[in-house]
Enzyme design. Sequence first.
Site, PDB file in Angstrom:
ATOM      1  N   CYS A 198       0.806  -1.230   0.000  1.00  0.00           N
ATOM      2  CA  CYS A 198       0.000   0.000   0.000  1.00  0.00           C
ATOM      3  C   CYS A 198       0.833   1.271   0.000  1.00  0.00           C
ATOM      4  CB  CYS A 198      -0.863   0.088   1.261  1.00  0.00           C
ATOM      5  SG  CYS A 198      -2.052  -1.206   1.424  1.00  0.00           S
ATOM      6  N   VAL A 230       0.301   4.575  -2.238  1.00  0.00           N
ATOM      7  CA  VAL A 230      -0.359   5.799  -1.778  1.00  0.00           C
ATOM      8  C   VAL A 230       0.507   7.021  -2.082  1.00  0.00           C
ATOM      9  CG1 VAL A 230      -1.196   7.070   0.233  1.00  0.00           C
ATOM     10  CG2 VAL A 230      -1.721   4.630   0.012  1.00  0.00           C
TER      11      VAL A 230
END
Lengths: 487, 480
Positions: A131, A135
């Site tokens: 992630c 991001v």
Amino acid sequence: MSAETAVKFVTPTPEKEIERVKKWINTEDYKEKNFARTSLVINPAHACQPLGAQMVATAFEGSLPFVHGSQGCASYFRSTFNRHYREPAAATCDAMTEDGAVFGGQNNLFEGLENAYALYKPKMMPVYTTCMPEVIGDDLTAFIRNAKQKGLIPEDLPTPYANTPSFNGTHIHGYDVMLKSILQDLTEGQSVEGKCTGKLNIIPGFDGNVGNLREYKRICDLMEIPYTMLADTSDVFDSGCDGEYKLYAGGTKLEDAAESINGKATVSLQKYASTQTMKWIESEFTGQKAVLPMPFGVKKTDELILKLAELFDKPVPEQLKKERALAVDAMTDAHQYLHGKKFAVFGDPDYVIGIVSFLLEMGARPWHVLVSRATKKIKKELDALLETSVYGEGCTAYINKDLWHMRSLLVTDPVDGMIGDTHGKWAARDAGIPLFRIGFPIIDRVNLHRTPVIGYQGAINMLTMIANKFLDIKDETCEDQWFEMMR
Amino acid sequence: MAERKPIKGITKDRTEKLIADTLAEMPEKAQKKRAPHLGANEPTASTCAVKSNKKVVPGVMSQRGCAYAGAKGVVWGPIRDMVHISHGPIGCGVYSWGTRRNLMQGVPGVTCFPMDFTSDFQERDIVYGGDPKLDKLLDEANELFPLAKGFSVLSECPVGLIGDDINAVTKKKEKEFDKLVVPCNCEGFRGVSQSLGHHISNDSIRDFIIGKFEFKEEAGPYDVALIGDYNIGGDVWAAKPILEEIGLNVKSVWTGDGEVEKIAATHTVKLNLIHCYRSMNYMCKVMEEKWGIPWLEYNFFGPTKIEESLRAIAEQFDDTIKDNVEKVIKKYRPEMDAVLNEYKPRLEGKTAMLFVGGLRPRHTVGAYEDLGIEITGSGYEFAHQDDYDRTAPEMAKNTLIYDDVSEFELEKFVEEFKPDLIGSGIKEKYVFQKAGIPFRQMHSWDYSGPYHGYEGFKVFARDIDMAINSPTWDLVKSPF
């Protein structure tokens, strides 16, 4: 002290309350509230993209999976594979931390690639993301190119990469994009006009059952079809104990993968775990292409064998005809133990479609069918499959529901057994039914990952597991006067 | 404590050469970073020379987890009557669901929650923020699990990167529900290992839980709390009865099979007994400073350490407890002697190497030694200097100490020291078993347990014997 912060007393929950709620969670009223959830997910039956990417990245000869992102993610993926296969699962990570969040992960990637290459001497390092870099928007193309320009790793070391954000799709999508990326990298410049290797490219998909992979290969051998399995985990995640640990214990040979672009045919056996890969192969690979259902049960195995016979202009060998007859023999002999029995089925879409198909062949009823993150297309396909048989009448397919929804279904509309991975064990226990462990991960039983469930042999294995368990339950629970020698 | 006898064949030269040879195969920068984390043990040094709690060196294949793992897996997960929400994308909650073996009592889904609750972030949650979803999902959880005593919200990586304010949401919901709703900003990228997750969780307990409840019954002179036992394989159920047998009143357990209201009322006990110092020392220090509660480290692995610990605990109390302790020690000694008589002859003189989390690489040494096994190397995934300082005197001179050891390094070390057993984790297990080396998972007790207390030692001794002496190892070498 204000009322708001007043100290409370430790108060055990009254037994009566516990009894009330215990009953309530098994009611239609609770089910309704449970199904009204829009935000909370409870006991999901899917994992995140990089897990699938790691399965592919492990499945090539000399390939060292490389996680770009947080260290904890890498450990979670590794231990998930360790527990399921009871095998090593090597993967490195560049261990991004808070400063990586601020400055980006390029320095971590540089250092990580250099160290991993020096220590573990891989032939390939597929890179995929967690992630965190997704991001903050790390540019992997540039980072990896820069690493090679700086000489941290050899220019010619394959370093295919895939963006695998966990907030999008599931593990099967991570599998898909990583496989596509590896094939793009390895086949680059390998396409030769007019050349044909005469081989079958076979894509098993995200399959935690190495027995299945070996069964595919055995079928190809019986049909005398030369093949390359694209992303072959069978030896990597099922290697022998001979006193020497081998970091790279098998996998698809890189030169075979490179040559796959000139193959005679390419067959994918998991439609939903290879959508993007097959789309790309469709436009780039020579030879014929086919996307087939996972060969669960007799009919879908027939479909695979007929397709292979057609693609390679081969007769169906006597041995496979015999094996088909043996499977049918076992199924007719034992049909009475499954006929009319209701099942709950959950898992990845291609697995679920296959299992449902097998159950319908047996005259069993796949009553609650659940895929925990899926598209309407998958729901449509499941509905259509259920409609093909009278035993599908009354059965329902659910998508984007979880195993807490499944629990509500099991206790309000009971079935005889449940088929899925280990995560179903609480729901099955609450419903008082057996869980037949088919899927990924299986972390509470041994060797099921080695027992094929596809093909004719797999049909016999599933039948044996399910029928005998029902007979065990009968023997263990019946009153004395109903206990007898034969079943 | 008397210094251990040197182990035959373990010399300073050999250990240091092994370290040097191993480092020599690394790129220069990695060598420099790793060198301070490896050393030969010096039992009498006032401070252990091995450095710790530093960033993972990228690419070396560390076995470490993250802050979220330390928060969810270690501290929060075992609290049985709270709903623990893995706030963020799907993976973290799935991988940590049921994979630590912190057993709990209660009715699953009613009074205890051995489940995976997650907000399953999608792209839109990243773009628009996840706070509204959190608000809504807490409502749903509170409706579906009305007997939950509270909620913890455990942030995963994206939450801290997109600027969500989970603390504002939890504050609002706590008021609405009139129940504990606790934020824990334990994003996986924070810190260098699981360890910061423990610390952040301790801080959340300090800020949002402790002191909010009190016990109805009056405080007594023997009230204690059991801190840092996570009930792995039932450890708490083997440890707590011993404390009760010596006359203590265990008011709360942190956090194995734990109940949050009792944890919140712990500030009224007379003494905190801490097993896992690494993960819970923070709150012991807070309770000492704020409420004057003393704390004492103890060790319930193996009869020698259990007896030592019980006597140290007795020192904190009056003669009643002291008498009880002697009675208890006397009562269990024959049972322990029977265990030793059975297993020690088969294990005497064997060696083992350990690599575990933040406590067991030192705390289990005594249990192995009770069985006659010598520890030739030990190290931690996520310990700090104070842990290594506590380790040095527990190990023989010149044994190998390794911090955050990589797979590459550990393989080299094992190749040279050839231990009869390795006690480490699931990621290491099959690497070494392939090499024909007996192995026990020492995070999860390899699906066995308990290992704490007198009952636990019986299981531990049986398991270690089983691992080392299984006839299956004799089959590894093929005759052809």
